[in-house]
Design a protein around this motif. Structure first.
Motif, PDB file in Angstrom:
ATOM      1  N   ILE A 125      -5.223  -0.534   4.443  1.00 24.76           N
ATOM      2  CA  ILE A 125      -4.267  -0.816   5.832  1.00 24.76           C
ATOM      3  C   ILE A 125      -4.339  -2.252   6.447  1.00 24.76           C
ATOM      4  CG2 ILE A 125      -2.774  -0.248   7.019  1.00 24.76           C
ATOM      5  CD1 ILE A 125      -2.857   2.702   6.354  1.00 24.76           C
ATOM      6  N   LYS A 126      -6.018  -2.394   6.919  1.00 23.81           N
ATOM      7  CA  LYS A 126      -6.235  -3.099   7.852  1.00 23.81           C
ATOM      8  C   LYS A 126      -6.207  -4.147   6.557  1.00 23.81           C
ATOM      9  CE  LYS A 126      -9.665  -0.954   9.863  1.00 23.81           C
ATOM     10  NZ  LYS A 126     -11.146  -1.472  10.650  1.00 23.81           N
ATOM     11  N   ASP A 127      -6.387  -4.472   5.423  1.00 23.72           N
ATOM     12  CA  ASP A 127      -6.847  -5.285   5.237  1.00 23.72           C
ATOM     13  C   ASP A 127      -5.908  -6.261   4.537  1.00 23.72           C
ATOM     14  OD1 ASP A 127      -9.413  -4.868   5.048  1.00 23.72           O
ATOM     15  OD2 ASP A 127      -9.272  -3.994   2.995  1.00 23.72           O
ATOM     16  N   PHE A 128      -4.200  -4.848   4.557  1.00 23.26           N
ATOM     17  CA  PHE A 128      -3.095  -5.734   4.441  1.00 23.26           C
ATOM     18  C   PHE A 128      -2.315  -6.680   5.539  1.00 23.26           C
ATOM     19  CE2 PHE A 128      -2.338  -2.448   0.980  1.00 23.26           C
ATOM     20  CZ  PHE A 128      -2.375  -3.869  -0.313  1.00 23.26           C
ATOM     21  N   THR A 129      -2.713  -6.094   6.412  1.00 25.56           N
ATOM     22  CA  THR A 129      -2.572  -6.531   8.022  1.00 25.56           C
ATOM     23  C   THR A 129      -2.676  -8.608   8.222  1.00 25.56           C
ATOM     24  OG1 THR A 129      -3.826  -6.101   9.039  1.00 25.56           O
ATOM     25  CG2 THR A 129      -2.004  -4.632   8.931  1.00 25.56           C
ATOM     26  N   GLU A 130      -3.675  -8.657   7.785  1.00 21.24           N
ATOM     27  CA  GLU A 130      -4.520  -9.699   7.464  1.00 21.24           C
ATOM     28  C   GLU A 130      -3.757 -10.355   6.632  1.00 21.24           C
ATOM     29  OE1 GLU A 130      -8.409  -9.600   6.479  1.00 21.24           O
ATOM     30  OE2 GLU A 130      -9.075  -8.244   8.215  1.00 21.24           O
ATOM     31  N   LYS A 131      -2.641 -10.665   6.021  1.00 25.26           N
ATOM     32  CA  LYS A 131      -2.726 -11.791   4.839  1.00 25.26           C
ATOM     33  C   LYS A 131      -0.565 -11.746   4.604  1.00 25.26           C
ATOM     34  CE  LYS A 131      -4.744  -9.388   1.470  1.00 25.26           C
ATOM     35  NZ  LYS A 131      -5.912  -9.915   0.176  1.00 25.26           N
ATOM     36  N   LEU A 132      -0.079 -10.178   4.554  1.00 30.44           N
ATOM     37  CA  LEU A 132       1.142  -9.520   4.719  1.00 30.44           C
ATOM     38  C   LEU A 132       1.800  -9.179   5.462  1.00 30.44           C
ATOM     39  CD1 LEU A 132       0.624  -7.446   1.049  1.00 30.44           C
ATOM     40  CD2 LEU A 132       1.346 -10.098   1.564  1.00 30.44           C
ATOM     41  N   PRO A 133       2.998  -9.313   5.883  1.00 34.61           N
ATOM     42  CA  PRO A 133       4.073  -8.606   6.600  1.00 34.61           C
ATOM     43  C   PRO A 133       3.830  -7.216   7.123  1.00 34.61           C
ATOM     44  CG  PRO A 133       5.467  -9.129   4.923  1.00 34.61           C
ATOM     45  CD  PRO A 133       4.386  -9.756   4.356  1.00 34.61           C
ATOM     46  N   VAL A 134       2.603  -6.296   7.993  1.00 27.31           N
ATOM     47  CA  VAL A 134       2.538  -5.130   7.206  1.00 27.31           C
ATOM     48  C   VAL A 134       2.368  -4.802   9.034  1.00 27.31           C
ATOM     49  CG1 VAL A 134       0.955  -3.307   6.725  1.00 27.31           C
ATOM     50  CG2 VAL A 134       1.796  -4.660   5.224  1.00 27.31           C
ATOM     51  N   LYS A 135       2.269  -4.123   9.787  1.00 29.27           N
ATOM     52  CA  LYS A 135       1.589  -3.480  10.782  1.00 29.27           C
ATOM     53  C   LYS A 135       0.896  -2.138  10.534  1.00 29.27           C
ATOM     54  CE  LYS A 135       2.468  -2.111  15.521  1.00 29.27           C
ATOM     55  NZ  LYS A 135       1.466  -3.600  15.780  1.00 29.27           N
ATOM     56  N   GLY A 136      -0.270  -1.872  10.672  1.00 34.35           N
ATOM     57  CA  GLY A 136      -0.896  -0.477  11.033  1.00 34.35           C
ATOM     58  C   GLY A 136      -0.781   0.054  11.102  1.00 34.35           C
ATOM     59  N   ILE A 137      -0.836   2.017  11.516  1.00 36.47           N
ATOM     60  CA  ILE A 137      -1.114   2.277  12.867  1.00 36.47           C
ATOM     61  C   ILE A 137      -1.966   3.460  12.821  1.00 36.47           C
ATOM     62  CG2 ILE A 137       0.737   4.059  14.800  1.00 36.47           C
ATOM     63  CD1 ILE A 137       2.997   2.872  13.721  1.00 36.47           C
ATOM     64  N   LYS A 138      -2.998   3.904  13.178  1.00 37.57           N
ATOM     65  CA  LYS A 138      -3.678   4.715  12.691  1.00 37.57           C
ATOM     66  C   LYS A 138      -3.383   6.624  13.538  1.00 37.57           C
ATOM     67  CE  LYS A 138      -8.503   5.896  12.622  1.00 37.57           C
ATOM     68  NZ  LYS A 138      -8.501   6.988  10.846  1.00 37.57           N
ATOM     69  N   LEU A 139      -3.071   6.925  13.614  1.00 34.61           N
ATOM     70  CA  LEU A 139      -3.220   8.591  14.474  1.00 34.61           C
ATOM     71  C   LEU A 139      -4.474   8.819  14.887  1.00 34.61           C
ATOM     72  CD1 LEU A 139       0.363  10.884  13.420  1.00 34.61           C
ATOM     73  CD2 LEU A 139      -0.075   8.879  14.768  1.00 34.61           C
ATOM     74  N   SER A 140      -4.874   9.572  15.568  1.00 34.04           N
ATOM     75  CA  SER A 140      -5.635  10.264  15.587  1.00 34.04           C
ATOM     76  C   SER A 140      -6.902  11.399  15.082  1.00 34.04           C
ATOM     77  CB  SER A 140      -6.222  10.862  18.075  1.00 34.04           C
ATOM     78  OG  SER A 140      -5.211  11.743  17.622  1.00 34.04           O
ATOM     79  N   ARG A 141      -5.717  11.819  14.181  1.00 40.20           N
ATOM     80  CA  ARG A 141      -6.228  13.044  12.939  1.00 40.20           C
ATOM     81  C   ARG A 141      -5.174  12.961  12.619  1.00 40.20           C
ATOM     82  NH1 ARG A 141      -3.059  17.793  14.914  1.00 40.20           N
ATOM     83  NH2 ARG A 141      -2.350  18.073  17.257  1.00 40.20           N
ATOM     84  N   ASN A 142      -4.648  14.312  11.943  1.00 44.53           N
ATOM     85  CA  ASN A 142      -3.864  14.722  10.301  1.00 44.53           C
ATOM     86  C   ASN A 142      -2.615  15.403  11.489  1.00 44.53           C
ATOM     87  OD1 ASN A 142      -2.759  16.804   8.404  1.00 44.53           O
ATOM     88  ND2 ASN A 142      -2.533  14.745   8.206  1.00 44.53           N
ATOM     89  N   TYR A 143      -1.812  14.601  11.883  1.00 45.33           N
ATOM     90  CA  TYR A 143      -0.975  15.918  12.770  1.00 45.33           C
ATOM     91  C   TYR A 143       0.416  16.029  11.698  1.00 45.33           C
ATOM     92  CZ  TYR A 143      -2.522  13.902  17.445  1.00 45.33           C
ATOM     93  OH  TYR A 143      -3.063  14.182  18.294  1.00 45.33           O
ATOM     94  N   GLY A 144       0.659  15.424  10.417  1.00 46.40           N
ATOM     95  CA  GLY A 144       1.333  16.219   9.600  1.00 46.40           C
ATOM     96  C   GLY A 144       2.743  15.379   9.408  1.00 46.40           C
ATOM     97  N   HIS A 145       3.242  15.167   8.328  1.00 46.95           N
ATOM     98  CA  HIS A 145       4.383  14.331   7.370  1.00 46.95           C
ATOM     99  C   HIS A 145       4.896  13.842   8.564  1.00 46.95           C
ATOM    100  CE1 HIS A 145       7.497  12.206   4.781  1.00 46.95           C
ATOM    101  NE2 HIS A 145       6.628  10.953   4.543  1.00 46.95           N
ATOM    102  N   GLN A 146       6.458  14.715   9.302  1.00 44.27           N
ATOM    103  CA  GLN A 146       6.570  14.592  10.056  1.00 44.27           C
ATOM    104  C   GLN A 146       6.740  13.799  11.432  1.00 44.27           C
ATOM    105  OE1 GLN A 146      10.548  16.040   9.269  1.00 44.27           O
ATOM    106  NE2 GLN A 146       9.088  14.797   7.498  1.00 44.27           N
ATOM    107  N   SER A 147       5.596  14.118  11.824  1.00 48.80           N
ATOM    108  CA  SER A 147       5.232  13.131  13.189  1.00 48.80           C
ATOM    109  C   SER A 147       4.776  12.263  12.560  1.00 48.80           C
ATOM    110  CB  SER A 147       4.111  13.845  13.786  1.00 48.80           C
ATOM    111  OG  SER A 147       4.482  15.414  14.605  1.00 48.80           O
ATOM    112  N   ALA A 148       4.089  12.411  11.513  1.00 45.49           N
ATOM    113  CA  ALA A 148       3.394  10.430  11.126  1.00 45.49           C
ATOM    114  C   ALA A 148       5.274   8.917  11.312  1.00 45.49           C
ATOM    115  CB  ALA A 148       2.720  10.695  10.221  1.00 45.49           C
TER     116      ALA A 148
END
Length: 317
Positions: free
Chosen positions: A62-85
């Motif tokens: 994801i971080k690699d994508f953000t350097e050259k594409l219209p992408v923003k990355g968010i990293k959660l501190s742990r696995n919260y589940g699909h709905q929370s993500a």
């Protein structure tokens, strides 16, 4: 004249190192095509990739994508589940229109064009609904049908075969984010917002890369959360069950008296069969306590007001 707008696309990711290298370029190519077309009115777009505590290389990709594409990355501190993500991505989104889609691209991206057209027509919610479940196993198909029937029987406003492939206007997203529940069941809350809504049918594709991370345990957890978040029917079921067995026990008292008075000589003292109803009633009581406990547990979580997710890191746009 078409409305001009910005689009954010929220994509939850959990251990998708095999998937997102294919998903991101394909989505970007399609959305660039939409920008070039005057019928959609889209000015620009951004992908918001939410790493839901992945244990593989998902975040570094994801971080690699953000350097050259219209992408923003968010990293959660742990696995919260699909709905929370997904909710984490929605809180970050600040565009006029927001689209949510899974990382596996089983949702047909060509349907996005129909969703954008629906927005131009004044629709606030464009919900993608599967046309069929032809690719599902018999067990998964039958359990899904049974679940939707159960939810409707309990009075829950849920769209059958609608998962998390949807388009939302800014005002509908603002209404969603105003909900403060810890246990937020998006598939039930969003259709109940009440703004102009359009159902868009599409054929769900086979997964081409990676394996599904949505285990049976997670599906059951989502199902239970959906039922207990939107309906008190299970609690009423417990009350009616208790009343029914109380009546049955009252009738049983008369039966014991009759047997004792008229058939005493033919009855073996200390019926072994007495153990069966005792065990049965004990099971019913434990089951009922389990249902009540599920609701009390939700009250416990809501009262504490703990965060629904914690963002560990973000990338620059």
């Amino acid at each position: 004249m078409n409305k001009q707008y910005l689009l954010d696309v929220v994509i939850p990711c959990y251990c998708e190192e095999e998937t997102i290298p294919h998903t991101v370029p394909e989505l970007i190519n399609f959305l660039n095509t939409c920008i070039k077309s005057s019928e959609f009115g889209m000015q620009s777009f951004r992908l918001i990739l939410v790493d839901d505590g992945s244990k593989d290389r998902t975040w570094s990709i994801i971080k690699d994508f953000t350097e050259k594409l219209p992408v923003k990355g968010i990293k959660l501190s742990r696995n919260y589940g699909h709905q929370s993500a997904m909710l984490a991505g929605l809180t970050i989104a600040d565009a006029d229109v927001v689209l949510t889609i899974d990382a596996d691209l089983q949702d047909d991206i060509s349907t996005i064009g129909e969703m954008l057209k629906a927005y131009q027509e004044g629709v606030d919610l464009a919900l993608g609904v599967r046309s069929s479940r032809g690719n599902d196993s018999v067990i998964k198909k039958s359990t899904a049908i049974g679940y939707y029937k159960l939810m409707r029987a309990m009075g829950v406003n849920i769209i059958e075969d609608h998962a998390d492939f949807r388009l939302m206007s800014r005002r509908s997203l603002d209404v969603l984010l105003a909900h403060q529940e810890v246990n937020l069941f998006l598939r039930g809350v969003i259709p109940s917002i009440g703004f102009p809504t359009k159902i868009i049918h599409y054929e769900r594709q086979d997964r081409e890369f990676g394996e599904t991370k949505y285990t049976l345990r997670k599906m059951l957890g989502l199902a239970i959360n959906g039922i207990t978040s939107f309906s008190v029917v299970p609690l009423r079921f417990v009350a009616f069950t208790g009343a029914a067995f109380s009546f049955a026990a009252f009738v049983g008292v008369f039966w014991v008296i009759i047997v004792r008075v008229f058939f005493y000589g033919d009855v073996v003292p200390g019926w072994a069969s007495i153990a069966l109803p005792i065990l049965f009633l004990g099971g019913v009581q434990l089951f009922s306590l389990g249902i009540v406990g599920e609701y009390i547990g939700k009250i416990y979580l809501e009262v504490k007001k703990r965060p629904r997710f914690v963002i560990e890191a973000t990338t620059n746009d």
